[in-house]
Design a protein around this motif. Structure first.
Motif, PDB file in Angstrom:
ATOM      1  N   GLU A   1      18.589  38.966  16.732  1.00  0.00           N
ATOM      2  CA  GLU A   1      19.243  39.331  18.000  1.00  0.00           C
ATOM      3  C   GLU A   1      18.478  38.769  19.191  1.00  0.00           C
ATOM      4  O   GLU A   1      19.070  38.234  20.129  1.00  0.00           O
ATOM      5  N   ARG A   2      17.163  38.861  19.121  1.00  0.00           N
ATOM      6  CA  ARG A   2      16.347  38.369  20.235  1.00  0.00           C
ATOM      7  C   ARG A   2      16.465  36.841  20.352  1.00  0.00           C
ATOM      8  O   ARG A   2      16.628  36.300  21.447  1.00  0.00           O
TER       9      ARG A   2
ATOM     10  N   ARG B   1      16.361  41.901  11.694  1.00  0.00           N
ATOM     11  CA  ARG B   1      17.586  42.011  12.511  1.00  0.00           C
ATOM     12  C   ARG B   1      17.253  41.874  13.997  1.00  0.00           C
ATOM     13  O   ARG B   1      17.953  41.207  14.742  1.00  0.00           O
ATOM     14  N   ARG B   2      16.150  42.509  14.407  1.00  0.00           N
ATOM     15  CA  ARG B   2      15.774  42.437  15.830  1.00  0.00           C
ATOM     16  C   ARG B   2      15.411  40.992  16.201  1.00  0.00           C
ATOM     17  O   ARG B   2      15.740  40.517  17.297  1.00  0.00           O
TER      18      ARG B   2
ATOM     19  N   LEU C   1      13.048  44.623  11.502  1.00  0.00           N
ATOM     20  CA  LEU C   1      12.444  43.598  12.367  1.00  0.00           C
ATOM     21  C   LEU C   1      13.194  42.262  12.216  1.00  0.00           C
ATOM     22  O   LEU C   1      13.373  41.526  13.191  1.00  0.00           O
TER      23      LEU C   1
END
Ligand code: SF4
Length: 385
Positions: free
Chosen positions: A147-148, A143-144, A141
């Motif tokens: 990126e987001r 990492r996500r 999460l």
């Protein structure tokens, strides 16, 4: 653009967190259904502050906490719009928000609400470390979330925590390199500190080792500095690294350069004025959300304390904050704001020891002095020398 030492910022403290992390000593609470009332109280407190500051455009607006990303985009939009209608915003105003990875699906809403800088509280990419820190997200999460954030916002900062128990130089280096590979323009790696009044503080008092030994922590600090510099992110403050001046946090720089800022929301601190004007006020809002709500209802503002700082106190604070910056403390600003200077004999002594230097009207720490920043600041204040 207004020089930061003369600028005005606004800090909004949203005190709620879905879960209280065991190392955290901020002013935080579990939500108790008072969020709508608190939003209205903060809006009212802002209106009160406008009567005290007069018309000065805001250089920065920062949502901290707690977890301000628990707010909805609509709530943030109301606060940003109200600030803009009361003070106006400088053309390049920074509007920042500390974003928890758990709220990743709302990042785009925050940008639509006016946020132009996201600081993602990743803390670590390692599942075991995140568990050890009591965080309620995992590495995937984290990492996500990065990126987001980078997909929806041009200005992204990543917060990390290092010097955790069991961490090695190699494991921190790998983690830091992976973070840097995302390409964000700003990173804030903070050393884990154990505060007595936290759950970690109580566990440490019972003998548990939760952080790195001092010597390793100092090595990890130097390693962080080297890796960030090599990756093109210059260290512009003790724990902050940016790819370019435009990537630096304007709101935090305003603190370090001794500008004025208003603090609204439970427990928020502020500083207004200087000794050479009408004096510098140190302000603090009521800490508990209920006490803050009651104070705003009774008197229109949430203040618990205002203290008029003496010129000498203001000088000590400006020296302490200014030396945190790699550029150092601006002597002309210190003189102009307080009418005072620092202890020049102490400066000469520290300079001969290779700890500080004077460059272009600023006093700054040399690499050997960084680890002694607090002691050096104290020695440069005449009465404390
Ligand atoms: S989420 Fe942040 S502010 Fe909230 S308890 Fe954890 S560290 Fe503290």
């Amino acid at each position: 653009m207004i020089p930061l030492a003369d600028a005005l910022g606004l800090y909004i403290h949203w005190p709620y967190c879905a879960r209280i992390c065991p190392y955290c000593d901020f002013n935080v609470y579990r939500p108790k259904g008072q969020e709508d009332a608190l939003l209205e109280a903060i809006l009212a407190d802002m209106s009160h502050w406008r009567t005290r500051t007069g018309a000065r455009p805001l250089t920065s607006l920062h949502f901290g906490g707690g977890t301000p990303s628990l707010m909805t985009g609509a709530q943030i939009e109301r606060l940003v719009s109200h600030a803009e209608s009361l003070w106006g915003l400088e053309a390049e105003a920074e509007i920042g928000l500390e974003a928890n990875p758990n709220n990743v699906d709302h990042y785009a809403d925050f940008i639509a609400a006016g946020i132009n800088r996201l600081s993602v509280g990743v803390q670590s990419l390692d599942d075991a470390a995140l568990k050890q820190l009591g965080r309620d997200h995992d590495g995937a999460l984290a990492r996500r979330a990065i990126e987001r954030a980078m997909a929806v916002c041009e200005c992204v900062s990543i917060d990390m925590i290092y010097a955790r128990a069991g961490q090695t130089a190699k494991s921190w280096e790998d983690e830091l390199r992976e973070i840097l590979a995302f390409g964000a323009g700003h990173i804030s790696p903070y050393q884990l500190t154990i505060e007595a009044r936290t759950a970690f503080g109580r566990r440490a008092a019972r003998g548990e080792q939760l952080d790195s030994p001092e010597e390793l922590a100092a090595d990890l600090y130097e390693l962080t500095h080297e890796i960030c510099e090599a990756a093109g992110l210059a260290t512009y403050e003790i724990s902050n690294h940016a790819r370019s001046p435009a990537d630096q946090s304007r709101h935090n720089r305003l603190y370090w350069e001794g500008g004025d800022w208003i603090g609204v929301g439970p427990g928020a601190h502020g500083r207004i004025g200087s000794a050479s004007e009408t004096g510098r006020l140190a302000c603090e809002a009521r800490a508990h959300p209920k006490a803050y709500l009651d104070a705003v209802a009774a008197s229109g503002h949430g203040l618990a304390n205002t203290e008029a700082l003496s010129a000498a106190d203001e000088r000590a604070e400006r020296i302490l904050m200014g030396l945190r910056l790699s550029e150092g403390l601006d002597l002309q600003v210190l003189q102009r704001k307080t009418g005072l200077t620092l202890d020049l004999a102490a400066f000469e002594r520290l300079s001969s020891q290779g700890l500080v230097e004077r460059v272009a009207g600023r006093i700054r720490l040399l690499p050997a002095g960084r680890i002694f920043a607090d002691r050096i600041s104290g020695e440069l204040v005449p009465d404390a020398a």
